[in-house]
Design a protein around this motif. Structure first.
Motif, PDB file in Angstrom:
ATOM      1  N   UNK A  20      55.086  36.866  44.029  1.00 23.75           N
ATOM      2  CA  UNK A  20      53.880  37.509  43.507  1.00 23.75           C
ATOM      3  C   UNK A  20      53.136  38.223  44.625  1.00 23.75           C
ATOM      4  N   UNK A  21      53.056  37.592  45.787  1.00 26.92           N
ATOM      5  CA  UNK A  21      52.335  38.191  46.894  1.00 26.92           C
ATOM      6  C   UNK A  21      52.955  39.534  47.282  1.00 26.92           C
ATOM      7  N   UNK A  22      54.253  39.547  47.498  1.00 23.96           N
ATOM      8  CA  UNK A  22      54.891  40.783  47.953  1.00 23.96           C
ATOM      9  C   UNK A  22      55.003  41.822  46.847  1.00 23.96           C
ATOM     10  N   UNK A  23      55.204  41.383  45.623  1.00 21.79           N
ATOM     11  CA  UNK A  23      55.412  42.325  44.534  1.00 21.79           C
ATOM     12  C   UNK A  23      54.154  42.835  43.866  1.00 21.79           C
ATOM     13  N   UNK A  24      53.083  42.044  43.910  1.00 19.34           N
ATOM     14  CA  UNK A  24      51.862  42.409  43.191  1.00 19.34           C
ATOM     15  C   UNK A  24      50.634  42.448  44.103  1.00 19.34           C
ATOM     16  N   UNK A  25      50.380  41.350  44.805  1.00 18.35           N
ATOM     17  CA  UNK A  25      49.114  41.246  45.527  1.00 18.35           C
ATOM     18  C   UNK A  25      49.028  42.173  46.738  1.00 18.35           C
ATOM     19  N   UNK A  26      50.037  42.192  47.562  1.00 13.27           N
ATOM     20  CA  UNK A  26      49.990  43.050  48.753  1.00 13.27           C
ATOM     21  C   UNK A  26      49.824  44.524  48.381  1.00 13.27           C
ATOM     22  N   UNK A  67      34.070  47.024  55.411  1.00 13.33           N
ATOM     23  CA  UNK A  67      34.710  45.894  54.748  1.00 13.33           C
ATOM     24  C   UNK A  67      33.986  45.588  53.435  1.00 13.33           C
ATOM     25  N   UNK A  68      32.656  45.519  53.484  1.00 11.13           N
ATOM     26  CA  UNK A  68      31.876  45.218  52.283  1.00 11.13           C
ATOM     27  C   UNK A  68      32.096  46.278  51.204  1.00 11.13           C
ATOM     28  N   UNK A  69      32.105  47.541  51.616  1.00 12.96           N
ATOM     29  CA  UNK A  69      32.331  48.617  50.651  1.00 12.96           C
ATOM     30  C   UNK A  69      33.739  48.545  50.062  1.00 12.96           C
ATOM     31  N   UNK A  70      34.730  48.307  50.901  1.00 11.96           N
ATOM     32  CA  UNK A  70      36.106  48.215  50.419  1.00 11.96           C
ATOM     33  C   UNK A  70      36.318  47.040  49.490  1.00 11.96           C
ATOM     34  N   UNK A  71      35.788  45.900  49.861  1.00 13.12           N
ATOM     35  CA  UNK A  71      35.970  44.711  49.030  1.00 13.12           C
ATOM     36  C   UNK A  71      35.179  44.810  47.728  1.00 13.12           C
ATOM     37  N   UNK A  72      34.095  45.590  47.733  1.00 11.58           N
ATOM     38  CA  UNK A  72      33.298  45.785  46.529  1.00 11.58           C
ATOM     39  C   UNK A  72      33.784  46.913  45.641  1.00 11.58           C
ATOM     40  N   UNK A  73      34.770  47.652  46.109  1.00 14.25           N
ATOM     41  CA  UNK A  73      35.338  48.761  45.336  1.00 14.25           C
ATOM     42  C   UNK A  73      36.181  48.226  44.181  1.00 14.25           C
ATOM     43  N   UNK A  79      42.039  43.172  43.798  1.00 17.30           N
ATOM     44  CA  UNK A  79      42.782  42.264  44.680  1.00 17.30           C
ATOM     45  C   UNK A  79      42.205  40.858  44.596  1.00 17.30           C
ATOM     46  N   UNK A  80      40.898  40.737  44.618  1.00 19.97           N
ATOM     47  CA  UNK A  80      40.255  39.409  44.519  1.00 19.97           C
ATOM     48  C   UNK A  80      40.542  38.786  43.151  1.00 19.97           C
ATOM     49  N   UNK A  81      40.482  39.587  42.093  1.00 17.56           N
ATOM     50  CA  UNK A  81      40.734  39.076  40.743  1.00 17.56           C
ATOM     51  C   UNK A  81      42.165  38.574  40.579  1.00 17.56           C
ATOM     52  N   UNK A  82      43.084  39.057  41.414  1.00 11.97           N
ATOM     53  CA  UNK A  82      44.485  38.641  41.328  1.00 11.97           C
ATOM     54  C   UNK A  82      44.724  37.262  41.950  1.00 11.97           C
ATOM     55  N   UNK A  83      43.826  36.788  42.792  1.00 13.78           N
ATOM     56  CA  UNK A  83      44.045  35.518  43.504  1.00 13.78           C
ATOM     57  C   UNK A  83      44.405  34.349  42.581  1.00 13.78           C
ATOM     58  N   UNK A  84      43.716  34.136  41.457  1.00 12.20           N
ATOM     59  CA  UNK A  84      44.091  33.003  40.598  1.00 12.20           C
ATOM     60  C   UNK A  84      45.501  33.084  40.032  1.00 12.20           C
ATOM     61  N   UNK A  85      46.093  34.275  40.058  1.00 15.30           N
ATOM     62  CA  UNK A  85      47.439  34.444  39.511  1.00 15.30           C
ATOM     63  C   UNK A  85      48.536  33.866  40.399  1.00 15.30           C
TER      64      UNK A  85
END
Length: 102
Positions: A20-26, A67-73, A79-85
């Motif tokens: 999942x990390x290599x195929x989706x998250x990264x 960083x804040x702008x990128x993470x809030x984009x 990317x953050x929403x994918x973590x539980x997956x």
């Protein structure tokens, strides 16, 4: 430079995590605006014990504001929403301003 470190706790199914990390998250993380460098690696302990984390990712930005702008984009939010997956064992995150380079 400003670095965000994401340390992933040991998953119950390492093969599924890695897939999942290599195929989706990264690919999601690589689209974060302002990202200058993105590295990952599986952790190894310096002694005979288990490492504190399974995998570590470093995301480098020009500044804390970038960083804040990128993470809030939308891309950062995705990317953050994918973590539980795939990161059900949890993560430890921190960031820092690079003070010195040797």
């Amino acid at each position: 430079m400003h670095t965000l470190v994401v340390s992933y706790h040991a998953p119950t199914d390492p093969a599924a995590f890695d897939a999942h990390y290599s195929g989706t998250h990264a690919p999601l993380a690589a689209k974060i605006p302002g990202l200058r460098a993105f590295t990952t690696g599986h952790a190894h302990a310096m002694d005979s014990g288990d490492p504190a984390f399974y995998m570590v990712a470093e995301l480098v930005f020009d500044s804390a504001a970038d960083m804040a702008a990128g993470m809030g984009s939308p891309e950062g939010t995705a990317a953050v929403a994918d973590l539980p997956n795939f990161a059900g064992a949890g993560t430890t995150m921190f960031h820092y301003e690079v003070a010195d380079r040797m």
